[in-house]
Design a protein around this motif. Sequence first.
Motif, PDB file in Angstrom:
ATOM      1  N   GLY A 198      -2.784  -6.269  11.907  1.00  0.00           N
ATOM      2  CA  GLY A 198      -3.075  -5.063  12.255  1.00  0.00           C
ATOM      3  C   GLY A 198      -2.730  -4.205  11.087  1.00  0.00           C
ATOM      4  N   ALA A 199      -1.956  -4.454  10.273  1.00  0.00           N
ATOM      5  CA  ALA A 199      -1.663  -3.916   9.009  1.00  0.00           C
ATOM      6  C   ALA A 199      -2.670  -3.965   7.891  1.00  0.00           C
ATOM      7  CB  ALA A 199      -0.305  -4.391   8.439  1.00  0.00           C
ATOM      8  N   GLN A 200      -3.213  -5.132   7.789  1.00  0.00           N
ATOM      9  CA  GLN A 200      -4.186  -5.467   6.899  1.00  0.00           C
ATOM     10  C   GLN A 200      -5.354  -4.861   7.216  1.00  0.00           C
ATOM     11  OE1 GLN A 200      -4.633  -9.871   6.712  1.00  0.00           O
ATOM     12  NE2 GLN A 200      -2.294 -10.092   6.489  1.00  0.00           N
ATOM     13  N   GLY A 217      10.651  -0.758   5.565  1.00  0.00           N
ATOM     14  CA  GLY A 217      10.257  -1.412   6.569  1.00  0.00           C
ATOM     15  C   GLY A 217       8.988  -2.434   6.187  1.00  0.00           C
ATOM     16  N   LEU A 218       9.141  -2.930   4.728  1.00  0.00           N
ATOM     17  CA  LEU A 218       8.422  -3.941   4.233  1.00  0.00           C
ATOM     18  C   LEU A 218       8.800  -5.098   4.536  1.00  0.00           C
ATOM     19  CD1 LEU A 218       8.083  -2.418   0.621  1.00  0.00           C
ATOM     20  CD2 LEU A 218       7.095  -1.591   2.672  1.00  0.00           C
ATOM     21  N   ASP A 219       7.858  -6.032   4.500  1.00  0.00           N
ATOM     22  CA  ASP A 219       8.142  -7.559   5.031  1.00  0.00           C
ATOM     23  C   ASP A 219       8.315  -8.245   3.239  1.00  0.00           C
ATOM     24  OD1 ASP A 219       5.588  -7.853   3.806  1.00  0.00           O
ATOM     25  OD2 ASP A 219       4.846  -8.557   5.926  1.00  0.00           O
ATOM     26  N   VAL A 220       8.447  -9.238   3.408  1.00  0.00           N
ATOM     27  CA  VAL A 220       8.883 -10.278   2.301  1.00  0.00           C
ATOM     28  C   VAL A 220       7.463 -10.398   1.269  1.00  0.00           C
ATOM     29  CG1 VAL A 220       9.221 -12.606   1.358  1.00  0.00           C
ATOM     30  CG2 VAL A 220      10.740 -11.742   2.932  1.00  0.00           C
ATOM     31  N   GLU A 221       6.274 -10.495   2.068  1.00  0.00           N
ATOM     32  CA  GLU A 221       5.050 -10.669   1.413  1.00  0.00           C
ATOM     33  C   GLU A 221       4.757  -9.421   0.725  1.00  0.00           C
ATOM     34  OE1 GLU A 221       0.704 -12.232   2.579  1.00  0.00           O
ATOM     35  OE2 GLU A 221       2.016 -12.098   4.062  1.00  0.00           O
ATOM     36  N   THR A 254       4.282  11.182 -11.423  1.00  0.00           N
ATOM     37  CA  THR A 254       5.076  10.232 -12.303  1.00  0.00           C
ATOM     38  C   THR A 254       6.227   9.769 -11.559  1.00  0.00           C
ATOM     39  OG1 THR A 254       6.277  12.287 -12.868  1.00  0.00           O
ATOM     40  CG2 THR A 254       4.451  11.842 -14.308  1.00  0.00           C
ATOM     41  N   LYS A 255       6.377  10.340 -10.431  1.00  0.00           N
ATOM     42  CA  LYS A 255       7.409  10.027  -9.660  1.00  0.00           C
ATOM     43  C   LYS A 255       7.088   9.954  -8.097  1.00  0.00           C
ATOM     44  CE  LYS A 255      12.566  10.825  -8.888  1.00  0.00           C
ATOM     45  NZ  LYS A 255      13.809  11.675  -9.322  1.00  0.00           N
ATOM     46  N   LEU A 256       7.512   9.221  -7.297  1.00  0.00           N
ATOM     47  CA  LEU A 256       7.160   9.043  -5.950  1.00  0.00           C
ATOM     48  C   LEU A 256       8.479   8.476  -5.064  1.00  0.00           C
ATOM     49  CD1 LEU A 256       4.893   9.848  -3.814  1.00  0.00           C
ATOM     50  CD2 LEU A 256       4.052   7.277  -4.341  1.00  0.00           C
ATOM     51  N   ASP A 257       8.751   9.338  -3.955  1.00  0.00           N
ATOM     52  CA  ASP A 257       9.912   8.859  -3.222  1.00  0.00           C
ATOM     53  C   ASP A 257       9.205   8.916  -1.526  1.00  0.00           C
ATOM     54  OD1 ASP A 257      12.280   8.141  -1.679  1.00  0.00           O
ATOM     55  OD2 ASP A 257      13.363   9.747  -2.826  1.00  0.00           O
ATOM     56  N   LEU A 258       9.394   7.561  -1.121  1.00  0.00           N
ATOM     57  CA  LEU A 258       8.508   7.392   0.361  1.00  0.00           C
ATOM     58  C   LEU A 258       9.718   6.779   0.921  1.00  0.00           C
ATOM     59  CD1 LEU A 258       5.434   5.756  -0.832  1.00  0.00           C
ATOM     60  CD2 LEU A 258       5.781   8.096  -0.129  1.00  0.00           C
ATOM     61  N   ARG A 259       9.461   7.137   2.451  1.00  0.00           N
ATOM     62  CA  ARG A 259      10.327   6.378   3.477  1.00  0.00           C
ATOM     63  C   ARG A 259       9.509   5.875   4.625  1.00  0.00           C
ATOM     64  NH1 ARG A 259      13.342   6.181   0.299  1.00  0.00           N
ATOM     65  NH2 ARG A 259      15.747   6.850   0.027  1.00  0.00           N
ATOM     66  N   GLY A 260       9.782   4.571   5.166  1.00  0.00           N
ATOM     67  CA  GLY A 260       9.149   4.144   6.132  1.00  0.00           C
ATOM     68  C   GLY A 260       7.628   3.739   6.230  1.00  0.00           C
ATOM     69  N   VAL A 261       7.102   3.603   4.974  1.00  0.00           N
ATOM     70  CA  VAL A 261       5.717   3.497   4.936  1.00  0.00           C
ATOM     71  C   VAL A 261       5.212   2.177   5.733  1.00  0.00           C
ATOM     72  CG1 VAL A 261       5.491   4.704   2.885  1.00  0.00           C
ATOM     73  CG2 VAL A 261       5.619   2.443   2.661  1.00  0.00           C
ATOM     74  N   GLY A 262       5.995   1.183   5.791  1.00  0.00           N
ATOM     75  CA  GLY A 262       5.752  -0.146   6.571  1.00  0.00           C
ATOM     76  C   GLY A 262       4.819  -1.003   5.602  1.00  0.00           C
ATOM     77  N   VAL A 263       4.395  -1.929   6.405  1.00  0.00           N
ATOM     78  CA  VAL A 263       3.600  -3.068   5.748  1.00  0.00           C
ATOM     79  C   VAL A 263       2.270  -2.515   5.461  1.00  0.00           C
ATOM     80  CG1 VAL A 263       2.704  -5.357   5.722  1.00  0.00           C
ATOM     81  CG2 VAL A 263       4.801  -5.048   6.739  1.00  0.00           C
ATOM     82  N   ASN A 301       7.291   4.452   9.974  1.00  0.00           N
ATOM     83  CA  ASN A 301       8.311   4.091  10.840  1.00  0.00           C
ATOM     84  C   ASN A 301       8.041   3.535  12.034  1.00  0.00           C
ATOM     85  OD1 ASN A 301      10.599   5.383   9.014  1.00  0.00           O
ATOM     86  ND2 ASN A 301      10.039   7.269   9.546  1.00  0.00           N
ATOM     87  N   ASN A 302       6.886   2.610  11.772  1.00  0.00           N
ATOM     88  CA  ASN A 302       6.555   1.631  12.836  1.00  0.00           C
ATOM     89  C   ASN A 302       6.473   0.212  12.628  1.00  0.00           C
ATOM     90  OD1 ASN A 302       5.126   3.669  15.239  1.00  0.00           O
ATOM     91  ND2 ASN A 302       4.323   4.331  13.362  1.00  0.00           N
TER      92      ASN A 302
END
Length: 1173
Positions: free
Chosen positions: A993-995, A1058-1062, A1024-1033, A986-987
Amino acid sequence: MLQVRSGHSLEPVDLSASRLEMRVADVIARIEGATFTAGADKAIVINLYKKFVERIAVALQRLLPKMRASHVATAAPPEPLPQVDAPAAAPLRLAEGQPLLLLSWDAGGGPRFGVVVDATGGRVAVAGGDDVELSYDRCSQAVLPWRPPAAGWEAAFVGDARALRDLAEPARRLADDAQQMESESALRAVGERAREIAHSVVRCQAIAHAAREAGGAVQSCVDAAAALFREQKQGDRTQLQAALGKVREAVERLQPVALEAMVTTALRSSGASGARRYATGQPLTVRTAGGWRDADVATVGADGLCHGLTFLEGSGEPPATLTLHPWNHAPRELPQVAFEALRQCVAISVTGGAAAEAEAAAISDAHSLLGWLLAQHGAQLEGRTMEAPRAALLTAGPASGKTTLLSQVVTLALQDEHTELVPILVKVQVLQQRLLDAPDAFASAWNYIDAYLRLEHEASRPALYRMLRQAMMARRALLLLDGLDEAGAKRADIELHVVEVLAPQGHVLLCTSRPAGVDEARFAAFRRLELAPLSDAQQERALEQRLGAERAAALLPYVRDTVPRDDKGQKVTSNPLMLSMVASVYELRQGIGMPATVAELYATASDAMLARGGVASAELLRLLQRIFFEAHVAQRRLIEDRQLDEAALGLEAPEVLAKIRAEAAVAPFEPFGGRPEVGHYVEVKYGEHKGKRGVITTDHESRHKYYKVTFANGTESDWLKPDELRSSGLAGETAVLQRAMAARAPAVRAACEARLSVALRTALRTVRERVLVDALPLLSLVQFEPLQLQSSHLSFQEYFAARALCEEGTKLSGTPPWQWPAWWANAVELGAQMGDGFGRGLLRAAGVTGSTLDLSQKLSGDPPTVRRVLAAVVAGAGKLRTLGLSQNKLDAEDARALAPALKTTALTSLSVANSNIVGEGAQQLATAVLSSSSLEVLSGVPIKKLRAGKLTKLDLKGKGLGATEGIVLAELMQLSPVLENLSVANNNIDGEGAQHLARVVLSSASLKVFSEIPIKKIRADALTKLDLRGVGVSGALVLSDLLKFSSALKSCNLLKNGLDVESATMLAKIGAEKGIMLSGMPRYQTVADFMGQGLQPADAILIASDLRLMAVLTTLHLNGNNIGAEGAKAIAEALKVNAVLTKLWLGNTNMGDAGEQAVRDAVKGRSGFKLKL
């Protein structure tokens, strides 16, 4: 020199300047050579003579101003104006049926639309109101764009005005009914009445299209709300109330104010808003082939703008029929004979004259500039189609010769026998003063220049005022506005008036300004000019002329290689004033060495000027500096008498001055008759913010006007009605405080008498006495009574203001430094050159005494100026240890300014959270942070602890971190070998910076969990299953690498992360290849409803990836999300693969034309497919 003898008139004495300068020394020498009977008498006589000279000098300093004032009060101007016959101007009368735009009766209101409705041409029917009397000053004189109208052009507007008056009452009743929609039947009734009104408005020719759109919007909103009435009879009615609100908003588009605004816009865009048809008998001044002549309207033709004219006796013109346009006539203010007599006698005061200004004029092509201005007027005289204003904005740095160039243009224009233009030169600093002193005079005028000229001349020289007014009415005035940047607190008001009023009125217009603070978008339609800097060759020639070849040769190495440069890399000596100062300083500092900064240049030059002028006492120097400081805080170049007292009181009794200012700051506003406007400093009268003061920053107009107010702490109010606000009528807190302090001038004067030392009272008296005879360097007399003075050049005021801020005891009032406008730009730049003491001084002066300063959401003003302020504060932090700059939308430019300051800072904690710093700026700031020896925390990132390498867990969720913090964190993680769990969820860490962070995370040997991504488990292929929130780029980049090696994982919910298109595209590719669902939808789902869930383009890309894997999904709701064109195109591509989906809702998704077309193409030809956009 004048000889003063009792009982005699003043007699001139022929005494050259050189003899006068040596007068006292010559007399003393003669006394020394004389014989005295007593030896001690010689010294006594010399001493008596010196005292005699001193008494005479003091007496003259007191006498001459009174003699001068008496002369000014009774004598005629240097060039007496001729006596002319100036009968009262006839009232304006227009032909019946003439459409008009009328200036609003309310301050800040838009123009009203009206039509002349009686045969005498003196009464106007306003479309949405009552009839008003016609006058020139109540009419909008905007004429651009101009397109010569054809015969009958006005008929459509006249018909529309009548129709709108008939619809006014039904429309108001409709709005009232729209407030009472408690049932579907009431809603439908509103829709039906709206349809009837829209149908009636469609008959209005000028606004038929806009009316159809407004009516259609109401029907669409009514249909949507009616459906919700049926669906939400029970339970939550939130969506229904929102839908009814949209109905009411749509109804506002059919209200009289909105409909009238449509007609107003139509008249303006038609190009005929400047067209005039006059009533019979209207006196005019008209341009013919023989020149300007007086004429009366004899007949008004039905064909366009043709008028039959009868010329006055003696003009030599026979009766004629002319087509009138805005540049070949005007209602007559003065007979032409009187106009020409006065035009030839306009007194022009050429300012400047210093060597530096002359050099600037020598490199500026005033002839070609005037030629261009005259050509603009010549093009207008033809009356052809004209879209853009004939206006130019000339920019150049401080003291570069702008004023001298305008003076040359005036002189050349007056010397040109063929030009019809009358040059009107207005100093914007004086215009600002008049605006503050007499706001009502400007509010009721057709433009600011007319109001200014009325105030300046009407009482003393009414014929001159009317001549200049007529020149503007006929658009044969050359308007020259010098120094937009010197308008202080009124800069925005004056610039908007120039762009939105003067330029559209069709005047030939030339403005000057410093580049700092220029709104490029505002002046986009203006021709842009710049004064070229002095070339190296020009600088060398000027120095040789000033110093001689030998001494110039000795100075040239400094000028070529060492002289300071400005922020654009130009040598400061490319500025004429700076070059002149360098030469002066060289003459003073032979063998000492030359200054290394511009601030040092000003210091040496000003000290020398004051010393030559006899300003030797320390008290007088302190007082002068404080006078300049107080003037700059007031955002004025004109200094009033009361400000001299405030300056003195601030030096020796600052607590008394602070108390008086505190009382002034909360004093009730003076009565203001207009309504609030954006920019006004206001007080909230009711509600949760009662008593708070702030600036109106946002407005919204429907049937009513609403405002939002931003308070000093950066918070913003909800929508407020005009009657909930008490407006000062002034722009900003500084202007209000200055007006309130003017009312407290007696209190300040009394405090000075009671609290000031004898030495400072003497210095204060000396300032007043010497400035009255222009005997005080750096200050010039502007007006004797009431006393007004100004700095000889604004740059010196800026220098001393900066110097004052470096000293103990200086206190700021009004706007704090981190909200300063461009007015402070040069002062801050000079202050930064004075070292870290300037930053500490800014903090002291702003009242920052502790170790913490939180400026979150508090930065405003001119970005480049505030940027320099922040850099100075960071570099010279003093006792400050914690500085909060979060939530201020800092950008890469801010980062580049802060980075060098961190090299010397004493700060231990700095926050730039929730910023927009990306790219190279983020990298520079991160490098500076990591290099700082004092910083321990950046936006919550524990630099010191991470360097210690002992942290095992670090939670940075929701800290507002960006690219800068991402780079810093990535570097420090490499020093933390035991860190196992790190969360930056959630940042807003993206870009480099992300890379960088993702690379370090993936290479870490200790990290097990990153932003809730179980790295160790995924690598073990245990999920087998994963639910994530706010991981960002950064999390997406880490996950995309981990998923490549997972075969067990089949479902991974990544929506709203909070992902970007790329990064979303990268994950979608992997998901499709590995068969992993990315949106949380199970494969067997048949209906998916994502309506109004705040999804972004990246989320739509993930859903599109899942569509390729879903074999039974038939219905998908994505309406009410912000998926944009990228998300729509991804859905469209998935539809080419997915043939099962039959219903798709994509309304209100901001997909744009490209996205919509992509979706339509994807489902084209699919039988039974239901697509709702």
